[in-house]
Design an enzyme around this catalytic site. Structure first.
Site, PDB file in Angstrom:
ATOM      1  CG  ASN A  45      -1.993  -1.043   1.135  1.00  0.00           C
ATOM      2  OD1 ASN A  45      -2.529  -1.294   0.058  1.00  0.00           O
ATOM      3  ND2 ASN A  45      -2.309  -1.686   2.246  1.00  0.00           N
ATOM      4  CD  GLU A 175     -13.786   1.174   1.725  1.00  0.00           C
ATOM      5  OE1 GLU A 175     -12.929   1.065   0.833  1.00  0.00           O
ATOM      6  OE2 GLU A 175     -14.143   0.222   2.436  1.00  0.00           O
ATOM      7  CB  SER A 179      -9.876  -1.345   0.462  1.00  0.00           C
ATOM      8  OG  SER A 179     -10.836  -2.308   0.830  1.00  0.00           O
ATOM      9  CG  ASP A 204     -12.252   4.293   5.054  1.00  0.00           C
ATOM     10  OD1 ASP A 204     -11.186   4.684   4.541  1.00  0.00           O
ATOM     11  OD2 ASP A 204     -12.324   3.306   5.813  1.00  0.00           O
ATOM     12  CG  HIS A 207      -7.314   2.289  -0.095  1.00  0.00           C
ATOM     13  ND1 HIS A 207      -6.147   1.568  -0.035  1.00  0.00           N
ATOM     14  CD2 HIS A 207      -8.166   1.701   0.800  1.00  0.00           C
ATOM     15  CE1 HIS A 207      -6.281   0.579   0.831  1.00  0.00           C
ATOM     16  NE2 HIS A 207      -7.499   0.644   1.360  1.00  0.00           N
ATOM     17  CE  LYS A 238      -4.915   1.064   4.232  1.00  0.00           C
ATOM     18  NZ  LYS A 238      -4.673  -0.224   4.859  1.00  0.00           N
TER      19      LYS A 238
HETATM   20  C1  LIG Z   1     -10.849   1.233   3.530  1.00  0.00           C
HETATM   21  C2  LIG Z   1     -10.004   1.013   4.730  1.00  0.00           C
HETATM   22  N1  LIG Z   1     -10.347   1.600   5.890  1.00  0.00           N
HETATM   23  C3  LIG Z   1      -9.623   1.435   7.002  1.00  0.00           C
HETATM   24  C4  LIG Z   1      -8.494   0.665   6.994  1.00  0.00           C
HETATM   25  C5  LIG Z   1      -7.716   0.494   8.270  1.00  0.00           C
HETATM   26  O1  LIG Z   1      -6.584   1.312   8.230  1.00  0.00           O
HETATM   27  P1  LIG Z   1      -5.292   0.934   9.077  1.00  0.00           P
HETATM   28  O2  LIG Z   1      -4.549  -0.086   8.274  1.00  0.00           O
HETATM   29  O3  LIG Z   1      -4.552   2.230   9.177  1.00  0.00           O
HETATM   30  O4  LIG Z   1      -5.738   0.412  10.381  1.00  0.00           O
HETATM   31  C6  LIG Z   1      -8.082   0.045   5.813  1.00  0.00           C
HETATM   32  C7  LIG Z   1      -6.847  -0.773   5.738  1.00  0.00           C
HETATM   33  O5  LIG Z   1      -6.695  -1.841   6.146  1.00  0.00           O
HETATM   34  C8  LIG Z   1      -8.860   0.202   4.661  1.00  0.00           C
HETATM   35  O6  LIG Z   1      -8.532  -0.417   3.518  1.00  0.00           O
END
Ligand SMILES: Cc1ncc(COP(=O)(O)O)c(C=O)c1O
Length: 387
Positions: A45, A175, A179, A204, A207, A238
């Site tokens: 990532n 999102e 992801s 969210d 990404h 990421k």
């Molecule tokens: C869309 C999304 N939200 C939240 C997270 C969680 O982020 P982190 O890896 O910083 O805990 C991720 C990653 O795993 C993600 O892909």
């Protein structure tokens, strides 16, 4: 005897090709060296290739040397350092919000924020494909969880009509860059529905942070929706190349989260070195505002090559490019074959993705040259076709 049940579960996962392994990798990033051999990693990532950037490493080291290895306290006791506040002010400015709050990780940012926005008598409307951290947070909140079809704002509208606002709170979750599919949410339409139905909207941007928008500020900013999106969530894990999560929001919401977000309060503050690294990343993004655009141009080129090789990349419009294989064991075999050819392309299987959609999740990084992308596209296309 007491642990017999564990072997039964593990064997069931194995028989379905669903065993998960945390294999040790010798190095991080889009291009790595394993036993003297250059390997192209399409499962990292570290989209902007910043995990090893000299300035990011330098700022991390400075913070480490100044404050030590740990924040040594929770945020509400003695763990808040000047660099936590500096980072929050920088994130708020970048994201175009009045304030921001840093959490230990992106997972914790979702787990901390969502249960404050919605509780037992409230309703959360979540896209069918939102990340597990959002779903876990919804469960924690005790709110009624209603799912709408992926990226389908008409489905969202019918769900909003089906579960009308009876004076309690309503929260929509999506999102901006998904992801596992790499497609983009119809943010403008979702924001318009949130406004029309009086619902809060949390997006969210895990990404999209660093990879879209001016200075990598994300898609909310690119679409000019800062005033329409209640909470913009992101992570430093990421494109930032580091670790930690954050949200950008109103000053009042930040105050409330400090009072009541359990994943913020009941844990030690993020360590100085990761906060320093995030400040370093923001410096780099400010000095080189085109990094995200370069990444997206390379990703578009890679997608074209894969499609020309006969592969279906779904609706991807970002640095995340899925190649759906379907069967779990077949996806694993293709991934293994590519590994032998110097390409890391992790097989993502249920429950991370819906059943029957096991896939290679490819992510483009600025560590990859155009030559790398061409070589990889050819090998990946061949491996999938021969599977
Ligand atoms: C869309 C999304 N939200 C939240 C997270 C969680 O982020 P982190 O890896 O910083 O805990 C991720 C990653 O795993 C993600 O892909």
């Amino acid at each position: 005897m007491k642990e017999d049940w564990i072997s039964i579960i593990l064997e069931e996962a194995r028989s379905q090709g669903l065993t998960r392994q945390a294999l040790a990798f010798p190095a991080c990033g889009g291009k790595i060296d394993i036993d003297g051999k250059e390997i192209l990693n399409f499962s990292s990532n570290d989209y902007l290739n910043l995990a090893h950037h000299p300035h990011v490493v330098d700022r991390s080291r400075q913070a480490l040397e100044k404050y030590g290895v740990g924040a040594t306290g929770s945020r509400l006791v003695t763990g808040t350092l000047p660099i936590h506040e500096e980072l929050e002010a920088r994130i708020a400015k970048e994201k175009g919000y009045p304030s921001a709050l840093v959490f230990g990780s992106g997972y914790l940012a979702n787990a901390g924020t969502i249960p404050v926005l919605a509780g037992r008598n409230d309703t959360i409307f979540a896209d069918k494909l939102v990340h597990a951290s959002m779903i876990d947070a919804c469960r924690l909140s005790g709110a009624k969880l209603v799912r709408f079809a992926h990226n389908d704002f008409q489905s969202l509208e019918s769900r909003l009509q089906e579960f009308p606002n009876l004076g309690n709170r309503q929260l929509i979750l999506t999102e901006s860059v998904f992801s596992m599919d790499g497609d983009l949410a119809p943010l403008k339409e979702i924001a318009a529905l949130a406004d029309q139905y009086g619902a809060m909207l949390m997006v969210d941007e895990a990404h999209a942070s660093g990879t879209f928008g001016p200075h990598g500020a994300g898609l909310i900013r690119e679409c000019g929706l800062e005033n329409a999106v209640t909470v913009s969530m992101g992570t430093m894990s990421k494109a930032f190349g580091g670790y930690g999560g954050f949200i950008a929001c109103s000053e009042n919401l930040r105050k409330l989260l400090i009072q009541s977000a359990r994943a913020f309060i009941f844990t030690t503050a993020p360590p100085p070195a990761v906060i320093g690294a995030a400040l370093g990343t923001l410096d780099v993004l400010e000095a080189s505002p085109n990094l995200g655009a370069c990444l997206q141009a390379n990703a578009a080129y890679f997608r074209e090559l894969l499609q020309a090789g006969g592969l279906d990349t779904l609706q991807s419009e970002s640095q995340i490019i899925p190649v759906v294989i379907g069967d779990n064991k077949k996806a694993l075999a293709v991934s293994q074959k590519l590994r032998e050819q110097g390409i890391i392309a992790a097989a993502i299987r249920p429950p991370t993705v819906p059943s029957g959609t096991a896939r290679l999740r490819l992510s483009v990084s600025l560590a990859h040259t155009l030559d790398d992308l061409e070589r990889a596209a050819e090998l990946i296309s061949k491996a999938v076709k021969n599977s």
